[in-house]
Structure formats: structure tokens, C-alpha cells
Design a protein around this motif. Structure first.
Motif, PDB file in Angstrom:
ATOM      1  N   LYS A 219       0.827  -1.219   0.000  1.00  0.00           N
ATOM      2  CA  LYS A 219       0.000   0.000   0.000  1.00  0.00           C
ATOM      3  C   LYS A 219       0.855   1.260   0.000  1.00  0.00           C
ATOM      4  CE  LYS A 219      -1.967  -1.201   3.914  1.00  0.00           C
ATOM      5  NZ  LYS A 219      -1.256  -2.454   4.227  1.00  0.00           N
ATOM      6  N   SER A 220       1.820   1.299   0.914  1.00  0.00           N
ATOM      7  CA  SER A 220       2.677   2.490   0.981  1.00  0.00           C
ATOM      8  C   SER A 220       3.519   2.616  -0.273  1.00  0.00           C
ATOM      9  CB  SER A 220       3.594   2.420   2.195  1.00  0.00           C
ATOM     10  OG  SER A 220       2.823   2.337   3.361  1.00  0.00           O
ATOM     11  N   THR A 221       3.958   1.479  -0.793  1.00  0.00           N
ATOM     12  CA  THR A 221       4.764   1.512  -2.013  1.00  0.00           C
ATOM     13  C   THR A 221       3.994   2.183  -3.136  1.00  0.00           C
ATOM     14  OG1 THR A 221       5.727  -0.561  -1.277  1.00  0.00           O
ATOM     15  CG2 THR A 221       6.111   0.060  -3.554  1.00  0.00           C
TER      16      THR A 221
ATOM     17  N   LEU B 168      -3.151  10.043   1.954  1.00  0.00           N
ATOM     18  CA  LEU B 168      -3.062   9.875   3.403  1.00  0.00           C
ATOM     19  C   LEU B 168      -2.682   8.435   3.665  1.00  0.00           C
ATOM     20  CD1 LEU B 168      -5.759  11.937   2.917  1.00  0.00           C
ATOM     21  CD2 LEU B 168      -5.328  12.119   5.342  1.00  0.00           C
ATOM     22  N   ASP B 169      -1.485   8.245   4.166  1.00  0.00           N
ATOM     23  CA  ASP B 169      -1.024   6.886   4.436  1.00  0.00           C
ATOM     24  C   ASP B 169      -1.101   6.636   5.934  1.00  0.00           C
ATOM     25  OD1 ASP B 169       0.066   4.410   4.504  1.00  0.00           O
ATOM     26  OD2 ASP B 169       1.830   4.900   3.296  1.00  0.00           O
ATOM     27  N   GLU B 170      -2.137   5.966   6.347  1.00  0.00           N
ATOM     28  CA  GLU B 170      -2.371   5.682   7.764  1.00  0.00           C
ATOM     29  C   GLU B 170      -2.254   6.933   8.598  1.00  0.00           C
ATOM     30  OE1 GLU B 170      -0.372   2.181   8.947  1.00  0.00           O
ATOM     31  OE2 GLU B 170      -0.895   1.196   7.071  1.00  0.00           O
ATOM     32  N   ALA B 171      -2.842   7.991   8.066  1.00  0.00           N
ATOM     33  CA  ALA B 171      -2.721   9.284   8.734  1.00  0.00           C
ATOM     34  C   ALA B 171      -3.437   9.287  10.069  1.00  0.00           C
ATOM     35  CB  ALA B 171      -3.287  10.373   7.832  1.00  0.00           C
TER      36      ALA B 171
HETATM   37 MG    MG Z   1       2.545   1.212   4.842  1.00  0.00          MG
END
Ligand code: MG
Ligand code: ATP
Length: 750
Positions: A533-535, A654-657
Motif C-alpha cells: 500500500k505504501s509503495t 493519506l497513508d495511515e494518517a
Molecule cells: Mg505502509
């Protein structure tokens, strides 16, 4: 011809006062210099200008200043027609018109006495029009703004090595010349005391002449004054030179460091990077210290050496031979000693990395009570350093020990040989001459020995420079940051067969990712930890660029887009956001030019941060401490969101914001996200599925692959992984409650 001539005229007239002419003028001037800059491969954004200059009609001077800030070299000058018409093969030049607009000179024809102009407000494909002197004189003020690519621009590309440093030093030609002159004069002046002593011994003492003594004393006083003044001057010039070099080097290395891609920093320990880059200061010290002194002493050598030969060729040869012998000893030891010193540097760097890591991770270190093991590690590293230093020192002791009898021979032995020659009558050198020789001989030996020692240090310096270069000569993002397209970004995303593997990783982080979402979508991304996901969001931000397949933003390949433009068009909020030391307002505007307090307030309201900021003692001027210790995690996240939305980005990531937040803050932020999402594409990565149920589309990732993409209720029916995740998270609660939770808080956030 006539037909061509009328066009700029007409354009100039339509833009004359009346209606929005002034605004037109402003845009036209800015567009003209932007076009001129584009010729040099530098893309500028007119919006940046809006922020920085408030004049209605930008003056040539403020245009030049702005261009300068954007890394270009620009110059505003007043030109006569006869010079303008000769600029046939120069880059485009912006001409300032009397009505506040501008034109772009794209060509000139001196034989036909014509210049070719283009309207900066037109499109790039427009055919330029020919204008003659009379026509132009009616509209042109005579001012032009010329743009060139900055020298530092190419400097940011050049590898940092010895030739680079040499160029850096050589650019200070004037200072170098002054220093050389001062040194030659100093050497000349310094010969005289020896000569005078010679005269005193030969004439005064031998002939008891008082009057000679008096006049000689006068000369000595005058010379002393001169010597003091000149050496003062020389020190001053060296000081100025070294500080200038210092600031130059500092500017270049910091710019270079910032232009390295994020990926590089992620692979390296911060302490290691800092240690390596700091090695450059060792090089700086060397250049402005030892190297400079030896270089200057060389002049002394050149002046004094012939004089020694005049006094006594035999003694001069002996001095030279002895100095040469010392040089030889030093050279023999160069290799081993520098290898030892290399060991010292490596050991010191390792130790510095431990220090840095301990300070940076002190929280974890303390809470896990890791101090003892850290201390052991430090002890071991220190022992390594000490051992390496001791070994290096012992080895370096040898050449000094071996050289010292030879040095003694130069300073004392030579006089004995001289006296012998004098007694046997094989030299015309008087007693005075002998003393003079002794005084000057020492000055010759020192630079020669210094030269040899320089060689020794030189290897060390090369190693240090190599260390710095290993960081600073990494491929930079500079090209991507300054070149490329700047399309208007709306936020439609398209991934086609995107594959990506992290450097040094064995398996793919993203595998054949394919999906499309239109602009304005609220896209949720879910999946197990490590599913990519972050990638995916990193690729979007252009952090990692060596993927295969196609990643398009509004139909434009992401790699074609200017990186600065891309990142400026994005708003990104991560799980752990770094706030800088400064006020809340500074943090929200992030010191971006042109943003006012009103913008900050608007952004804070959108992010749901307004109410807590207003409850703070100093409101927007509240100071945030280092490490943002004086605000809570939820408040920090909301500030980070405000910081991201202030530029009104069309795409937000928003990455796990919200995952570090308590349920209440999370609900508040989520409620605000819905308001924020209006008119933009949102990419929201979250582990808590309940916060994604309202998304237009939810992308389910599994081991780097796209498992499914659909709205919540569809996924619940057809996607096994999603259903499983959903059931895991809602097992203990009533799904309706989970869904309705944020509702009352929504009102509070408003
Ligand atoms: Mg991640
Ligand atoms: P999480 O939910 O835990 O944040 P994620 O879905 O965001 O996970 P990614 O960070 O995208 O997962 O990681 C995908 C894969 O890439 C993982 O297998 C991870 O080990 C690997 N990976 C992530 N970052 C790097 C990196 N900097 N270098 C090498 N491999 C990496």
C-alpha cells in the motif's frame, strides 16, 4: 511583410490601459520571462511569482530577483535598437513594453533591420512577427530582461572531487593573485635582515663603525614595519579567501544533499550520511590551511634559493640535499601512514554513527533500558578508534624521528661546514655571510619538508573527499526537479501493469498493478501489512521512479511530469509527521511564500484544527517545540493535514494518517476528510476499514497485487479477503454502530 508588422502593433494596442490591462501586463511579463527560462530547460511556475511580488506591473528588477531565486542568472539592461537587432543567435529575451506588457524577442535580422517578436500570452506554436525600429520604439521602453542558466545549476551536477575543489579555489583569482604578490614581497623583505646582520658582523663589528650601525638600525626598524604590515595584509586576504570558500562549499553541498532522492536517505543511516558529508570540512581545512601555507612558502623558496646560491653554492647544495633527504623519508612513509589514517577515519565514523543513533533513538533506548548494551557498543567502538589512532601515531612518529637529525644538520651542521670552508679559505663567505646563510637556510628547509608532508596529508584528504563524494555524487533528482512538463493536475489516476521491486529486495513490492480511477475519487486502499500500500503511494509521489509499466496522472506519464510541480500539486499526510520548530502558523504555511494567516486559518478549519488552535494560549503564534512535544498526536496529525491542504492540492495522499490516533480524534479527522475530499482525488490508506466505508472505491491489495477494486458493499459480497478483514474488525461490535460512530463528532469538527 505589412501583414506581419501589424500583428504586434495590434497586440500592443489592445493591451493598452483600460479594462484588465494591468493584470494582463503582469501576466504577460511573467510569461515572457518564463518562456525565456524554458529555453534553458528550466520550468518555472507563474504561481510562485504571484506569491513573491506584489507590484501590479512587475519591474525588470523584480523579475530579475525572482528569476535569481529560482536558480537562474538574469539581468535587466537598457538596450539600444542597434544592439537589439544584432541578437540574432542569442537565447530569447524579454522586452518590456510601455503599457506594462512584454514581448519575447526570438530572432533578429541585422541586414534587414528587423527583429522577430512573439506574444508571450500566445501559444508556443505561434509564428513570430517581424517588427522594425520605428514600430518597436512606439511600444518598447528600451528595457530587456535576459536569462541564462545559472552556473551553480551545472555545479550541482558536477561530481565533487579534486578538480571540482580546484575549480572552486581557482575562481578566487583576484585573492590568489594578491596573496602571491604579498608573499613575494614578504620573502624579499625577509632577505634583508639576514643581509643586514651580514653587514653588521662584517663592517660594524670588524671596523667599529658607529655611524653604519645607526643607519642600519634605522633600516631594520623600517623593514620591521613593512614586514608587519604585509604579513597582516596576507593573513587578511587568506582569511577572506577561506571564508568565501567556506560559504561556497557549504552552499553547494547542502543543495546537493537536498537534491538526493529520498530513496537514498532511506537506505543510509543518517549518522553515516552526516559523518561522510562532514569529511568535506577536513578537506576545506586542508586547503585553506596547510595547502595555502605551503603554496605561499614556495614563493619564499623561489626568492631565497637563488640568494643562497650567491652566498655559497656548496652550502646551498648541501642544504638542498638534506632537505631532499627529509622529503624522501616522508614520501616513503606516505603509503603506510595514509592507510593507517584511513583506518582511523573509518573507526571514527563508525563511532559517530553510534552516537547519532543513540541520540536519535533515545526514547526507545531509554524505554527498553538499552543503555548498558549501547555503552558496551560505544566502548568497543572507542577502543577501535584509540587503537587505530595509536597505531597511526606510532607509525607517523617514525619519519619525524628519522628526519630530525637531518633538520639539525641543516640548522647547525651547515654552519660548521661553512666555518671549516672559511678556515681552509676555500670560500669567500665572511663570518657575516655564514650567519646570514644560517638565518635563511632554515627558511628553505621548512617549505621543502612541508611539501613532502603535504603529500602525506594529500592522500588523507583524498580519502576524506572520497567519503563526501560517496554521498554527494549519488545521482540526484535535480533534472527531474527542474525539467519536465507542468500540466494542470486534476487527479485522474491510471496504473497499467506497474511492477516495482525495491533495490536490494528479492521479491516484487508491486506486481502487475492495474486500475483506473477518475478525478475526484475518494479511493481507499486496504490490505495486510506489507501488501504494497505504501509503495503504491510512494510511486505516485515520484519517490521511487524505476518502476516498469505505466503510471499516468490525467493521462500524462508520471515520469514526464516535473517532480517539483508534481509534489507541489500533492498533499501528503503520513502516519508520523514531522513538525518543524516554529509557530503553528509557520508549520501550517511551511514558510511557503505568498501564504497568509488567512490561508492558514482556512486550512486549519478544513483540517478540523481550528478549535484546538484557538484554545492554545498564543493561538496561531503558539511555539511548537522540537519534536512537537507540546501538542498531542491527534493535534499534530490535524496540523499536518492543514499543512497539506493549504495549497489546495488536487490529489491528497493519506497513508495511515489516522492510525496513531485515539478513536475520537480519528473520527474527527475522518469527518473532516469528507469535507476536504470535495473537488479532489483522495488516496487513503488505512487499516481501519470502518473509516473507508464511504470511499467511492476501495482497492484491496494482497502481496503486491490488486485483489479487487470496488465500493464497500460490493467488496463485502465478492472479495473474500476484504470480507475477512471486515469481519475481523467488526466481530465484537455492531456494524451499524461502527458506521454511525463519527456522525455526532462531525458536527463538532465543523
Ligand atoms: Mg505502509
Ligand atoms: P503496512 O501496512 O505495514 O504499512 P504496506 O502495505 O504499506 O504495509 P509496503 O510498505 O508498501 O507495505 O511494503 C511492501 C513490501 O515492500 C514489503 O514486503 C516490504 O518488506 C517491502 N519494502 C518496503 N519498503 C522497503 C524498502 N525501503 N526497501 C526494501 N523493501 C521494502
Amino acid at each position: 511583410m505589412d501583414g506581419l508588422n501589424t500583428a504586434p502593433h495590434a497586440a500592443a494596442h489592445t493591451a493598452q490601459p483600460g479594462g484588465g490591462a494591468q493584470v494582463d501586463g503582469r501576466r504577460s511579463r511573467v510569461r515572457a520571462v518564463i518562456s525565456a527560462a524554458r529555453y534553458h530547460g528550466v520550468e518555472l511556475d507563474a504561481k510562485d511569482f504571484r506569491g513573491e511580488i506584489t507590484e501590479v506591473t512587475p519591474s525588470p528588477a523584480s523579475l530579475v530577483r525572482w528569476l535569481g531565486e529560482q536558480g537562474l542568472v538574469a539581468r535587466a539592461i537598457r538596450l539600444k535598437w542597434r544592439y537589439l537587432v544584432r541578437m540574432h543567435d542569442s537565447p530569447p529575451v524579454a522586452l518590456m513594453f510601455k503599457d506594462g506588457t512584454a514581448g519575447l524577442l526570438v530572432g533578429a535580422d541585422p541586414t534587414r533591420n528587423l527583429v522577430w517578436l512573439r506574444d508571450p500570452m500566445g501559444s508556443d506554436g505561434d509564428v513570430p512577427v517581424a517588427v522594425d525600429e520605428l514600430r518597436l520604439s512606439q511600444v518598447w521602453t528600451g528595457d530587456v530582461v535576459m536569462v541564462a542558466r545559472s552556473r551553480t545549476q551545472s555545479e550541482t551536477e558536477a561530481p565533487i572531487n579534486l578538480p571540482w575543489l580546484t575549480r572552486m579555489v581557482m575562481r578566487e583569482k583576484k585573492s590568489l593573485r594578491d596573496i602571491a604578490i604579498a608573499s613575494v614581497v614578504l620573502s624579499l623583505v625577509s632577505i634583508f635582515p639576514a643581509l643586514i646582520v651580514m653587514q653588521v658582523i662584517n663592517n660594524v663589528v670588524n671596523h667599529h663603525s658607529m655611524s653604519t650601525l645607526v643607519s642600519i638600525s634605522m633600516i631594520i626598524v623600517v623593514l620591521a614595519v613593512y614586514e608587519t604590515l604585509i604579513s597582516f595584509g596576507r593573513r587578511e586576504i587568506v582569511l577572506v579567501l577561506s571564508t568565501r570558500l567556506d560559504s561556497r562549499i557549504a552552499l553547494v553541498i547542502f543543495a546537493r544533499l537536498l537534491s538526493l532522492p529520498l530513496e537514498y536517505f532511506e537506505r543510509q543511516q543518517a549518522g553515516n550520511v552526516i559523518g561522510r558529508v562532514s569529511a568535506i570540512y577536513k578537506v576545506r581545512d586542508f586547503i585553506t590551511g596547510k595547502l595555502m601555507t605551503t603554496f605561499l612558502d614556495m614563493f619564499t623558496l623561489l626568492v631565497i634559493l637563488p640568494f643562497l646560491f650567491v652566498l655559497s653554492a656548496t652550502l646551498a647544495w648541501m642544504t638542498l640535499a638534506a632537505a631532499g633527504l627529509i622529503g624522501l623519508i616522508v614520501v616513503i612513509f606516505v603509503g603506510p601512514v595514509s592507510r593507517m589514517i584511513g583506518r582511523v577515519i573509518t573507526a571514527e565514523m563508525k563511532r559517530a554513527a553510534i552516537l547519532y543513533e543513540s541520540v536519535a533513538g533515545i526514547r526507545t533506548l531509554k524505554t527498553l533500558a538499552l543503555e548498558p548494551s549501547r555503552r558496551v557498543e560505544w566502548d568497543v567502538a572507542t577502543a577501535d578508534v584509540v587503537r587505530a589512532k595509536l597505531d597511526a601515531g606510532r607509525l607517523a612518529n617514525w619519519p619525524s624521528t628519522l628526519a630530525s637529525p637531518i633538520e639539525m644538520f641543516i640548522s647547525r651542521g651547515v654552519i660548521l661546514v661553512g666555518a671549516y670552508l672559511l678556515l681552509t679559505g676555500s670560500s669567500s663567505l665572511g663570518a657575516g655571510g655564514l650567519v646570514a646563510f644560517m638565518m635563511l637556510g632554515g627558511r628553505v628547509a621548512a617549505p621543502l619538508v612541508g611539501l613532502a608532508k603535504l603529500l602525506e596529508e594529500f592522500t588523507e584528504i583524498r580519502a576524506a573527499l572520497g567519503e563526501a563524494g560517496s554521498v554527494l555524487n549519488q545521482p540526484t533528482e535535480t533534472r527531474a526537479l527542474t525539467n519536465g512538463m507542468r500540466p494542470k493536475i486534476l487527479g485522474a489516476l491510471s496504473f497499467q501493469d506497474v511492477m516495482f521491486t525495491y533495490p536490494a529486495a528479492s521479491s516484487k513490492a508491486l506486481d502487475d498493478v492495474c486500475f483506473d480511477v477518475p478525478a475526484g475519487t475518494m479511493l481507499g486502499i486496504v490490505g495486510r501489512s506489507g501488501s504494497g500500500k505504501s509503495t503504491l503511494t510512494r510511486l505516485l509521489q515520484g519517490v521511487s521512479r524505476n518502476y516498469t509499466g505505466f503510471l499516468k496522472l490525467d493521462g500524462v506519464d508520471l515520469r514526464e511530469i516535473n517532480l517539483t510541480h508534481l509534489r507541489k500539486s500533492f498533499g501528503v499526510v503520513l502516519q508520523d509527521n514531522f513538525l518543524f520548530r516554529g509557530t503553528i502558523r509557520d508549520n501550517i504555511t511551511a514558510n511557503r511564500p505568498g501564504l497568509t494567516l488567512e490561508d492558514a486559518v482556512r486550512a486549519a478549519r478544513l483540517a478540523g484544527a481550528e478549535e484546538f488552535i484557538e484554545r492554545m494560549p498564543a493561538g496561531y503564534e503558539t511555539w511548537i517545540e522540537e519534536g512537537s512535544t507540546n501538542i498531542s498526536g491527534g493535534q499534530r496529525q490535524r496540523l499536518a493535514i492543514a499543512r497539506a491542504v493549504i495549497t489546495d492540492p488536487k490529489l491528497m495522499i493519506l497513508d495511515e494518517a489516522t492510525s496513531a490516533l485515539d478513536p475520537e480524534s480519528e473520527a474527527l479527522v475522518n469527518a473532516n476528510l469528507k469535507r476536504i475530499s470535495k473537488g479532489r482525488t483522495m488516496v487513503i490508506v488505512s487499516h481501519r476499514l470502518s473509516s473507508l466505508v464511504d470511499c467511492d472505491q476501495i482497492l484491496v491489495m494482497e502481496r503486491g497485487r490488486v485483489e479487487d477494486i470496488a465500493p464497500h458493499h460490493v467488496l463485502l459480497e465478492r472479495c473474500a479477503i476484504y470480507r475477512q478483514l471486515w469481519l475481523q474488525q467488526t466481530r465484537h461490535m455492531n456494524p451499524q454502530n461502527a458506521h454511525a460512530g463519527p456522525a455526532p463528532l462531525l458536527a463538532e469538527g465543523d
